[in-house]
Scaffold this motif. Structure first.
Motif, PDB file in Angstrom:
ATOM      1  N   GLU A  18     -30.858 -77.008 -38.087  1.00 42.96           N
ATOM      2  CA  GLU A  18     -31.510 -75.828 -37.908  1.00 42.96           C
ATOM      3  C   GLU A  18     -32.447 -76.229 -36.649  1.00 42.96           C
ATOM      4  OE1 GLU A  18     -33.584 -75.028 -41.530  1.00 42.96           O
ATOM      5  OE2 GLU A  18     -31.637 -73.738 -42.231  1.00 42.96           O
ATOM      6  N   LYS A  19     -33.177 -77.334 -36.784  1.00 45.80           N
ATOM      7  CA  LYS A  19     -34.036 -77.749 -35.669  1.00 45.80           C
ATOM      8  C   LYS A  19     -33.320 -77.821 -34.348  1.00 45.80           C
ATOM      9  CE  LYS A  19     -37.299 -80.093 -38.385  1.00 45.80           C
ATOM     10  NZ  LYS A  19     -38.790 -79.584 -38.074  1.00 45.80           N
ATOM     11  N   LEU A  20     -31.954 -78.033 -34.395  1.00 41.96           N
ATOM     12  CA  LEU A  20     -31.409 -78.239 -32.804  1.00 41.96           C
ATOM     13  C   LEU A  20     -30.793 -76.776 -32.551  1.00 41.96           C
ATOM     14  CD1 LEU A  20     -29.038 -81.186 -33.588  1.00 41.96           C
ATOM     15  CD2 LEU A  20     -30.784 -80.959 -31.828  1.00 41.96           C
ATOM     16  N   GLU A  21     -30.771 -75.800 -33.125  1.00 47.09           N
ATOM     17  CA  GLU A  21     -30.512 -74.513 -32.970  1.00 47.09           C
ATOM     18  C   GLU A  21     -30.894 -74.066 -31.817  1.00 47.09           C
ATOM     19  OE1 GLU A  21     -29.951 -70.161 -35.201  1.00 47.09           O
ATOM     20  OE2 GLU A  21     -29.567 -72.003 -36.287  1.00 47.09           O
ATOM     21  N   PRO A  22     -32.260 -73.941 -31.420  1.00 47.57           N
ATOM     22  CA  PRO A  22     -32.875 -73.363 -30.386  1.00 47.57           C
ATOM     23  C   PRO A  22     -32.521 -74.183 -29.023  1.00 47.57           C
ATOM     24  CG  PRO A  22     -34.808 -74.332 -31.632  1.00 47.57           C
ATOM     25  CD  PRO A  22     -33.366 -74.568 -32.535  1.00 47.57           C
ATOM     26  N   VAL A  23     -32.228 -75.266 -29.142  1.00 49.99           N
ATOM     27  CA  VAL A  23     -31.834 -76.134 -27.863  1.00 49.99           C
ATOM     28  C   VAL A  23     -30.773 -75.504 -27.108  1.00 49.99           C
ATOM     29  CG1 VAL A  23     -31.026 -78.388 -27.029  1.00 49.99           C
ATOM     30  CG2 VAL A  23     -32.669 -78.080 -28.915  1.00 49.99           C
ATOM     31  N   THR A  24     -30.819 -75.277 -25.776  1.00 46.68           N
ATOM     32  CA  THR A  24     -30.017 -74.479 -25.152  1.00 46.68           C
ATOM     33  C   THR A  24     -28.873 -75.477 -24.281  1.00 46.68           C
ATOM     34  OG1 THR A  24     -31.389 -74.243 -23.154  1.00 46.68           O
ATOM     35  CG2 THR A  24     -31.313 -72.374 -24.737  1.00 46.68           C
ATOM     36  N   SER A  25     -29.346 -76.924 -24.161  1.00 54.74           N
ATOM     37  CA  SER A  25     -28.435 -77.671 -23.373  1.00 54.74           C
ATOM     38  C   SER A  25     -27.636 -78.405 -24.450  1.00 54.74           C
ATOM     39  CB  SER A  25     -29.026 -78.769 -22.748  1.00 54.74           C
ATOM     40  OG  SER A  25     -29.986 -79.531 -23.570  1.00 54.74           O
ATOM     41  N   ARG A  26     -26.800 -79.362 -24.002  1.00 53.10           N
ATOM     42  CA  ARG A  26     -25.835 -80.047 -24.975  1.00 53.10           C
ATOM     43  C   ARG A  26     -26.680 -80.641 -26.260  1.00 53.10           C
ATOM     44  NH1 ARG A  26     -22.371 -84.436 -22.061  1.00 53.10           N
ATOM     45  NH2 ARG A  26     -24.262 -84.622 -21.078  1.00 53.10           N
ATOM     46  N   LYS A  27     -26.118 -80.612 -27.356  1.00 56.30           N
ATOM     47  CA  LYS A  27     -26.668 -81.034 -28.590  1.00 56.30           C
ATOM     48  C   LYS A  27     -26.012 -82.101 -29.230  1.00 56.30           C
ATOM     49  CE  LYS A  27     -27.621 -76.277 -29.329  1.00 56.30           C
ATOM     50  NZ  LYS A  27     -27.873 -75.163 -30.279  1.00 56.30           N
ATOM     51  N   ALA A  28     -26.591 -83.015 -29.713  1.00 58.00           N
ATOM     52  CA  ALA A  28     -25.882 -83.946 -30.753  1.00 58.00           C
ATOM     53  C   ALA A  28     -26.858 -84.555 -31.823  1.00 58.00           C
ATOM     54  CB  ALA A  28     -25.485 -85.492 -29.630  1.00 58.00           C
ATOM     55  N   LEU A  29     -26.228 -85.095 -32.803  1.00 63.46           N
ATOM     56  CA  LEU A  29     -26.899 -85.423 -33.994  1.00 63.46           C
ATOM     57  C   LEU A  29     -26.504 -86.700 -34.270  1.00 63.46           C
ATOM     58  CD1 LEU A  29     -29.162 -85.015 -36.180  1.00 63.46           C
ATOM     59  CD2 LEU A  29     -27.490 -83.775 -37.487  1.00 63.46           C
ATOM     60  N   LEU A  30     -27.218 -87.785 -34.498  1.00 65.47           N
ATOM     61  CA  LEU A  30     -26.896 -88.980 -34.669  1.00 65.47           C
ATOM     62  C   LEU A  30     -27.301 -89.444 -36.342  1.00 65.47           C
ATOM     63  CD1 LEU A  30     -25.413 -91.636 -33.805  1.00 65.47           C
ATOM     64  CD2 LEU A  30     -27.490 -92.467 -32.867  1.00 65.47           C
ATOM     65  N   VAL A  31     -26.593 -89.414 -37.124  1.00 62.37           N
ATOM     66  CA  VAL A  31     -26.765 -89.453 -38.556  1.00 62.37           C
ATOM     67  C   VAL A  31     -26.615 -90.993 -39.090  1.00 62.37           C
ATOM     68  CG1 VAL A  31     -26.143 -88.622 -41.092  1.00 62.37           C
ATOM     69  CG2 VAL A  31     -26.095 -87.233 -39.027  1.00 62.37           C
ATOM     70  N   PHE A  32     -27.651 -91.665 -39.609  1.00 64.84           N
ATOM     71  CA  PHE A  32     -27.467 -93.192 -40.339  1.00 64.84           C
ATOM     72  C   PHE A  32     -27.577 -92.805 -41.348  1.00 64.84           C
ATOM     73  CE2 PHE A  32     -28.977 -93.917 -36.132  1.00 64.84           C
ATOM     74  CZ  PHE A  32     -28.427 -95.092 -35.514  1.00 64.84           C
ATOM     75  N   VAL A  48     -21.959 -79.038 -45.127  1.00 70.13           N
ATOM     76  CA  VAL A  48     -20.892 -79.199 -44.399  1.00 70.13           C
ATOM     77  C   VAL A  48     -20.901 -77.727 -43.498  1.00 70.13           C
ATOM     78  CG1 VAL A  48     -18.342 -78.954 -44.173  1.00 70.13           C
ATOM     79  CG2 VAL A  48     -19.341 -80.617 -45.980  1.00 70.13           C
ATOM     80  N   ASP A  49     -20.990 -76.816 -44.128  1.00 68.62           N
ATOM     81  CA  ASP A  49     -21.412 -75.467 -43.690  1.00 68.62           C
ATOM     82  C   ASP A  49     -22.193 -75.300 -42.625  1.00 68.62           C
ATOM     83  OD1 ASP A  49     -20.399 -72.444 -43.744  1.00 68.62           O
ATOM     84  OD2 ASP A  49     -22.503 -72.146 -44.197  1.00 68.62           O
ATOM     85  N   ALA A  50     -23.550 -75.709 -42.669  1.00 67.10           N
ATOM     86  CA  ALA A  50     -24.516 -76.010 -41.548  1.00 67.10           C
ATOM     87  C   ALA A  50     -23.871 -76.675 -40.318  1.00 67.10           C
ATOM     88  CB  ALA A  50     -25.705 -76.886 -42.260  1.00 67.10           C
ATOM     89  N   ALA A  51     -23.203 -77.878 -40.789  1.00 61.94           N
ATOM     90  CA  ALA A  51     -22.303 -78.582 -39.450  1.00 61.94           C
ATOM     91  C   ALA A  51     -21.495 -77.597 -38.997  1.00 61.94           C
ATOM     92  CB  ALA A  51     -21.768 -79.949 -40.265  1.00 61.94           C
ATOM     93  N   ARG A  52     -20.636 -76.985 -39.754  1.00 62.71           N
ATOM     94  CA  ARG A  52     -19.730 -76.133 -38.856  1.00 62.71           C
ATOM     95  C   ARG A  52     -20.229 -74.993 -38.150  1.00 62.71           C
ATOM     96  NH1 ARG A  52     -15.423 -74.768 -43.678  1.00 62.71           N
ATOM     97  NH2 ARG A  52     -14.026 -73.965 -41.930  1.00 62.71           N
ATOM     98  N   ARG A  53     -21.363 -74.351 -38.652  1.00 62.74           N
ATOM     99  CA  ARG A  53     -22.134 -73.361 -37.932  1.00 62.74           C
ATOM    100  C   ARG A  53     -23.003 -73.807 -36.761  1.00 62.74           C
ATOM    101  NH1 ARG A  53     -21.991 -68.499 -40.540  1.00 62.74           N
ATOM    102  NH2 ARG A  53     -21.179 -68.679 -42.759  1.00 62.74           N
TER     103      ARG A  53
END
Length: 159
Positions: A18-32, A48-53
């Motif tokens: 959700e926090k990445l949603e307003p970002v307009t450039s390329r987005k990546a999330l690194l999960v540890f 999983v649905d949030a990831a897919r959306r």
């Protein structure tokens, strides 16, 4: 998220996407994570649905964790599904050297990505419908195509 006594991984994933949603450039999330969840309000299906959306690519770094049910382990299945759903990758380093290699691979992928777009064929026009996609290379060998598994339609498509 604020640290708590238990791991609310599913809630953290949903909030991160959700926090990445307003970002307009390329987005990546690194999960540890070890991939385990204790106490989230969100279900595994919701995460999983949030990831897919999301438009973000998720890269998971699976760490060994402890569970009362299973002892020391990593929930590889969940971490791989989150990554695969977004066109990212999952890594399961066992040593510091493996960890460095994982970071190098993530960095290399992020610097060599291309964006593609297309207009889908006319479907039944229902907003929110899941549409699977498949991208293949037909003329180049030795390259790897990593894509999202699909997307949710937003509105009726124009023919």
């Amino acid at each position: 998220l604020r640290p708590q006594r238990s791991t609310h991984l599913y809630d953290a994933l949903v909030e991160s996407f959700e926090k990445l949603e307003p970002v307009t450039s390329r987005k990546a999330l690194l999960v540890f994570s070890d991939g385990e969840d204790q106490g989230s309000r969100t279900s595994i299906e919701g995460a999983v649905d949030a990831a897919r959306r999301s438009d973000a690519s998720a890269y998971a770094v699976g760490l060994v964790g402890w569970s009362a049910d299973e002892g020391m382990h990593t929930n590889r299945g969940l971490l791989e599904e989150i990554a695969r759903s977004t066109g990212g990758r999952a890594f399961f380093p066992e040593t510091e050297k493996d960890m460095r290699k994982a970071f190098d691979r993530v960095r290399a992928e992020l610097h060599s990505q291309y964006r593609m777009g297309y207009v889908p064929s006319v479907g039944d026009g229902r907003p929110g419908q899941w549409r699977e996609i498949q991208v293949e290379l037909t003329r180049r060998r030795g390259l790897i195509v990593r894509t999202r598994l699909g997307y949710y339609s937003h509105a009726e498509q124009i023919p």
